[in-house]
Each structure stands twice: as C-alpha cells, then as structure tokens.
Write a protein that holds these residues in place. Structure first.
Motif, PDB file in Angstrom:
ATOM      1  N   GLN A   1      40.405  46.638  33.942  1.00  0.00           N
ATOM      2  CA  GLN A   1      41.306  46.113  34.967  1.00  0.00           C
ATOM      3  C   GLN A   1      42.732  45.961  34.443  1.00  0.00           C
TER       4      GLN A   1
ATOM      5  N   ARG B   1      46.752  48.577  34.831  1.00  0.00           N
ATOM      6  CA  ARG B   1      47.945  47.855  35.268  1.00  0.00           C
ATOM      7  C   ARG B   1      49.087  47.974  34.262  1.00  0.00           C
TER       8      ARG B   1
ATOM      9  N   ARG C   1      47.444  40.731  34.437  1.00  0.00           N
ATOM     10  CA  ARG C   1      46.644  40.672  35.656  1.00  0.00           C
ATOM     11  C   ARG C   1      47.510  40.690  36.908  1.00  0.00           C
TER      12      ARG C   1
ATOM     13  N   ALA D   1      40.098  48.691  39.914  1.00  0.00           N
ATOM     14  CA  ALA D   1      41.411  48.143  39.563  1.00  0.00           C
ATOM     15  C   ALA D   1      42.457  48.491  40.617  1.00  0.00           C
TER      16      ALA D   1
ATOM     17  N   PHE E   1      42.441  41.526  41.409  1.00  0.00           N
ATOM     18  CA  PHE E   1      42.088  41.446  39.993  1.00  0.00           C
ATOM     19  C   PHE E   1      40.756  40.730  39.796  1.00  0.00           C
TER      20      PHE E   1
ATOM     21  N   GLY F   1      37.975  42.836  40.899  1.00  0.00           N
ATOM     22  CA  GLY F   1      37.781  43.909  39.929  1.00  0.00           C
ATOM     23  C   GLY F   1      37.036  43.435  38.698  1.00  0.00           C
TER      24      GLY F   1
ATOM     25  N   GLU G   1      33.615  44.909  37.373  1.00  0.00           N
ATOM     26  CA  GLU G   1      33.491  45.373  35.991  1.00  0.00           C
ATOM     27  C   GLU G   1      32.276  44.745  35.310  1.00  0.00           C
TER      28      GLU G   1
END
Length: 689
Positions: free
Chosen positions: A144, A148, A206, A248, A253, A256, A260
């Motif tokens: 994640q 980003r 994040r 992602a 977040f 995600g 995950e």
C-alpha cells in the motif's frame, strides 16, 4: 547528547541536540520479532512524551538496519504489538520520525522505514521487499505504501520482482530522502534538525495519492501479467501481490491494509509458501555440518583451474567473479587461449547488457592468467580445481602430477560428477587435502555446489569448501562419496523411468509436457537433446542398438546439434515431435513385447518422480546427504526442481508417504523401496522432520 539509558534489554534511548535516538540492538540482523516490536513501542512512546525531544531517529546497532520479520513467527498466533500497531505510533507522532538505514532494510524492515516520515541511508545500504521469494507478500503495508511513494509500475517491479535495490536507485525512485556520506547517525540527526528548522510537514506515506487511477492501474497490471507470464507460472504469491497493489489504487488506505492482510494470511497457509519457506530454511541449514568444534577454514588467495574446456572456463569465471586471481591451464595446444577468449566474451556481454560495468569486467579479466605448464599454474596456488574429462584413469594421472608440484597445504579439488573421489585421492600423498567441488553446468550461472567429503578429507578442508561456496555465491551442500553424489544420483531414476515409460505408449513430447506442467523448465527428453545423446552414456565403440538411445545415436540423431534426436529441430532449434524417433521407439517396443497403454499427466508424474523420492530417501539413509532438506535444496538449485513444490522430499511429505510407498511397491518392487521411506510411511513420519 544526554546520558544513554536502556529502554529494554535490546534497546537504548538518548537525546542529542533535541533529537531522540532510539537504538535497537538485536543480533544478528535486528529481525522484527516480538521483543524488537516491544522495544520499538516503548521507545517511541517515551520519545513522543519527552519534552526535550523535537524529532526522533530510529537507528539500529550492528551490521544492519531491520533485515526483516522474524520468519519463525509465521503461522503462529501473533503477539502484540504487531508491526501495524508500531507503525500507527510512528505515523501518529507529532514529531518527525526519521529512519536511519544501513546494511539492509528488507521486508518488515523496509515497511517500518516506509512508515517513518522520512528516510536516510548510507550509500552502501540496500532496500527491498523480498517476501515473494518465500511465497508471501509484504503484510505490513508494503503493497500500500510503495505505490504511493514510487508509483504503480515501479512498485510492481520492486515487490513482484523481490530484488533489493541500492541506495542510489532508492533515492532516484523516491524510496529514501537522502544518502548520508560519512557517519550515519550524526547525518540522520542533522537531517531531522533541518526538517524541524524548515518546518517541513510530517509526511505520512499513507496520505499520498497513487500515481494512476483505477483503470490505468488495471491496465498496468495486465501488461505486467502478459510480460511476465512465464516467470510467474506455478507461483501463487505474485498473483496475490498484484491484487494487493490494485487495492492501493482502488480502496482507501485502511481498506487496502485489510485487503493486504487477508491476502497475506491466504499465502501463509498455502502449500506454495510452505514449500518456499522450507527451501529458504533448507538453504541455511545446509551450512550446518558435522565437523570438530573450533575448526576454521583455510586461507585461499590464489586458484588454479586445470582444464580449459566449457566446465573449466565456467569454474574460472566463478572464482574471477568473487575476486580470486585464477591461473587457467590446459596442456592441449591453444585450449587455454580459447578458454580465455570465452571468458573475455562473457564478461564483455555482461557489460554490454549493463549487468556489470566495463571497468568491473576489465578488473575480472585482469585477475586471469593462462598457460600450458601445469607446474607454473599449480605451484603457487592455495586451491587447485581439476576440471578435465570424466575418466578415472585421466583424473588419477593428473592428480599424481598436481600432487608432485603443488605446495604443502594446498587443497586439491576435483569437479568430478560421478567418479569415486576416494580412488582419486588415493593416488596422492595428501588424501586429507583432497575434496570434491562439483559445480553444475554452466558453472558461472548454476547455484549448486556439491562439496564432496572423501573418507580421509580433513575437517579444515571441508570447512574451507563450504566457506568457499558461500563466498562464490553458491549454495554449498555437503555430500558423501557415491556414484553421482546427491543431485545426479537422485535424479538418475527420473531419466531411467522416462526411458522405460516411453516404450509403454507415451511419446517423448507427452512425457516432457507432464514434467513441464509439473514445473520443470525441461523434461527428460528435451534435456537429452539439449545436452546431446552422444555424451549421455553412449559408447560408440560398443553400440549395438540395445536401447532407443543407441539406435538414435547410430542414426546420427544426437539431439539439437544434429537437428534431430528425440525431437526434430529447425534452423532456429525449435523442436517438433519427430515421426522418425517415435517410429524407432514403437519398433523397439514391439521387438521387446512391451504392452502399450495411455497415460495421463498424473500417472506420468508418479512414474518419473516417485522413484526420485525413493532415491532421495536412500541417500539420506546412507548418510550421503546429511538431511532430507539437503536433497531438496540440491535439486532445486542444481536441477531446477520447481521451488513451489519445496523439492522432492517436501513434496513427498505433502503427497503422503504411504501413497508413495504403495505405488513404488507396484512400480519397482518391495525390495527396491527405501527402508527409511517405508518405516516413515508406517509410523506416520515425514522425510523433512
């Protein structure tokens, strides 16, 4: 700096010029086990509450930053705090948190660094998320946060590829914020002070946006799948990593993170990951050998390689790659010059492809000497590696010559694949200094090195062989003396089973296809044709059409090099089923009165691979291999046994030993089944326990 105080048994706390320094010291690699997580939590809480601290640096003592999670905790109930709880503390800090990275920041270690507001590293540091090699995905936000920070496409390469990158690339990609020249900790403190002085925001990864929208992300994932289809075949983790990276771009977040973790838990319990983790530990366990306590490896500074053929030049390159000066010698005409030319070309090709710098290629070439005088090559060497034709008479003759001119204390090694090392050692005056170093072809590429211990080989020489393997970048596995040692001996029954089975109805392409679908890059008949039927046990002087191989060789069908063997080949060496070879097989079967029947893939796998399991159990029982996991790692690294099965012994445990024994009883007869295999099957035991 104020006085350093201890937070826990493995952590200390101090404040220097307004910056709190939390140092973790948990040898050997600061793995993020429960004790380390507790220390991080306690230290972070103290730093956040400390009025004298305006910033925080997380730092590790020893040779590395956090090198990853504690793998021994996988599959067990997770003790709190978990990594995400620690990361929540970091991200919630009202003071900038800087990760000071040296050595390696891998797996959970890199995920911790990503949770920090900023990251600095030494120029020699490496960062990566290698979980895919264990059949896993990063389970603490890696899938994640990385997209980003660096974007979807770079995240795919980093996480699915699993290879660590250096600090320079990490800086260019945006994974880290500064490379510290000189001492790391003062540099990290200075950087934190500069952030505070400039009023830089508390940058939480994040909160960053992914570079691609949902549609573009899915398109990028499809391109990646198409480009890497062959590399991903058989593995479960890469596909789930793609799903996590997609999350992602398509979820919040926190959503995600939840996705995950669900995918991570699915992988932890998967057979593929269990198998890959087995091989991970097998590789490390292989280095634990029974030698006298305190014995140290001997010093090896100069190497001589005898024989400048394909194998000898490959072995020479292995040592040159590791920085050893090498004298390559061959008595036959200009053989050494031809070998040197191949070495020059290989290093040149690597430089052209960007795998090494031109300067590095020249440095390696500069370590090479060549000649035709055995005495010149051997007299100054600490290690002599013989790599001549596989003939006992020839090897004994060359070892007598080597023994006569080698200096006292020099190690004499043979690269023999099958011959009795003790017979070779017996012709020397120093059998305690004779060892087998069996490299697998091509030696400069294949990872397996079988270190063969003779009856009189000293512990110091064995320790040297194993230590050399590690320095050469090989997986060193200790073997006793027998025909074929571990890998060749254990895989020989597959070849024999294939040659027998092809007479019963399946074509070579059907048998190879079953092996390909199991996970082997090549089936037995594809391998025969690649290596050459004429060099796999064919005696042309005594050939009398007794086997299919003899008939094909007598016809001049030696494999790819003759455009025909078990397959036919076009000018690009593309294979096609051969009517000629199939007719030879069927006629041979008819003359031998072999009944014909159809076999499906599962039946072919049983016929070819159950005998491999049986032979593996025998080499463990006989003490040729120290443990079943040594057999698994030898075949995974030497024969390309698919890693997601864990090797033959791990795979057999999953299939069930009683089932395998019952099949072997019918297939090869009760007297041929390994007693160890039969006992474990009866007791409910496991080969890999």
């Amino acid at each position: 700096m104020n006085e350093m105080s201890r937070v826990t048994a493995i952590s200390t706390y101090a404040v220097a010029d307004g910056i709190a320094i939390l140092t973790i010291d948990s040898p050997p690699v600061n793995a993020l086990g429960h004790a380390v997580r507790v220390a991080l939590e306690a230290g972070l809480r103290r730093a956040v509450a400390d009025a004298d601290a305006h910033g925080i640096v997380i730092h590790c003592a020893g040779r590395t930053f956090f090198a990853g999670a504690d793998i021994s905790e996988f599959g067990k109930p997770l003790q709190q705090p978990d990594l995400n709880a620690v990361f929540d503390l970091i991200e919630a800090s009202t003071k900038p948190v800087v990760a000071a990275i040296h050595g390696t920041a891998l797996g959970g270690g890199m995920e911790l660094a990503l949770a920090c507001h900023y990251r600095v590293a030494t120029s020699s540091a490496k960062l990566g998320l290698p979980e895919v090699s264990l059949g896993l995905l990063p389970g603490a936000g890696g899938t994640q946060r990385v997209p980003r920070l660096v974007g979807i496409e770079k995240a795919l390469t980093l996480i699915v590829g699993g290879r660590p990158i250096g600090a320079t690339k990490a800086l260019a990609d945006g994974l880290i914020d500064r490379i510290v020249e000189g001492d790391l900790l003062p540099g990290a403190i200075l950087y934190a002070q500069q952030l505070i002085a400039r009023g830089e925001p508390l940058r939480r990864v994040r909160d960053l946006a992914v570079d691609l929208d949902a549609t573009a992300t899915r398109e990028a994932l499809e391109r990646f799948r198409a480009t890497h289809k062959r590399d991903l075949q058989g593995f479960k983790a890469p596909g789930l990593i793609l799903q996590a990276i997609e999350a992602a771009a398509t979820l919040t977040f926190d959503e995600g993170l939840a996705r995950e973790w669900a995918l991570f838990e699915e992988l932890v319990d998967s057979q593929e990951s269990i198998a890959q983790r087995h091989l991970f530990f097998a590789e490390r366990t292989a280095g634990k050998i029974p030698i006298e306590r305190g014995v140290q490896p001997l010093t090896v500074e100069r190497v001589a390689v005898i024989g400048a053929g394909t194998m000898g030049t490959g072995i020479a390159m292995v040592f040159l790659n590791a920085g050893y000066p090498v004298f390559l010698v061959d008595k036959a005409g200009d053989a050494a010059e031809r070998g040197a030319a191949r070495i020059h070309k290989t290093f040149g090709d690597l430089a052209d492809k960007g795998r090494i710098s031109p300067e590095e290629g020249m440095r390696r070439v500069g370590l090479l000497r060549i000649g035709s005088s055995l005495e010149d090559a051997v007299s100054g060497a600490d290690l002599v590696v013989e790599a001549i034709f596989e003939s006992m008479a020839l090897k004994q003759a060359i070892f007598k010559e080597i023994d006569a001119v080698a200096k006292a204390g020099a190690i004499l090694a043979s690269n023999t694949s099958f011959l009795d090392l003790d017979e070779i050692a017996a012709v020397t005056a120093r059998p305690d200094q004779v060892i087998g170093l069996h490299f697998f072809a091509p030696a400069n590429i294949m990872r397996l090195l079988e270190v063969v211990r003779g009856a009189r080989t000293s512990d110091a020489v064995i320790a040297t062989g194993m230590s050399l393997g590690r320095r050469l970048g090989k997986v060193a596995v200790l073997s006793g003396v027998c025909d074929g040692f571990i890998a060749n001996r254990v895989m020989k029954p597959r070849m024999e089973a294939a040659e027998a089975l092809v007479l019963e109805g399946p074509t070579p392409s059907e048998i190879d296809r079953a092996m390909n679908r199991y996970g082997f890059a090549m089936g037995p008949f594809q391998m025969f044709d690649l290596v050459g039927l004429d060099v796999i046990g064919w005696d042309r002087d005594n050939s009398a059409g007794r086997t299919v191989q003899e008939v094909l060789c007598e016809m001049g069908r030696w494999g790819q090099k003759k455009n025909g063997g078990y397959y036919d080949y076009d000018e690009q060496r593309r294979a096609a089923p051969s009517p000629v070879a199939e007719q030879v097989i069927r006629e041979f079967a008819a003359r031998a009165n072999v009944p014909q029947q159809a076999f499906d893939d599962a039946q072919i796998v049983e016929r070819l691979l159950y005998p491999v399991v049986n032979e593996g159990a025998k080499v463990v029982e006989e003490g040729i291999a120290l443990r079943a996991s040594d057999v698994d790692i030898a075949l995974a690294t030497g024969y390309g046994w698919p890693v997601w099965t864990g090797g033959p012994m791990c795979w057999a445990d999953r299939i069930g030993l009683p089932r395998i024994v019952d099949s072997l009883d019918a297939m090869i007869g009760p007297d041929s089944v390994s007693p160890l295999l039969r006992r474990l099957a009866a007791e409910g035991g496991r080969l890999t326990s």
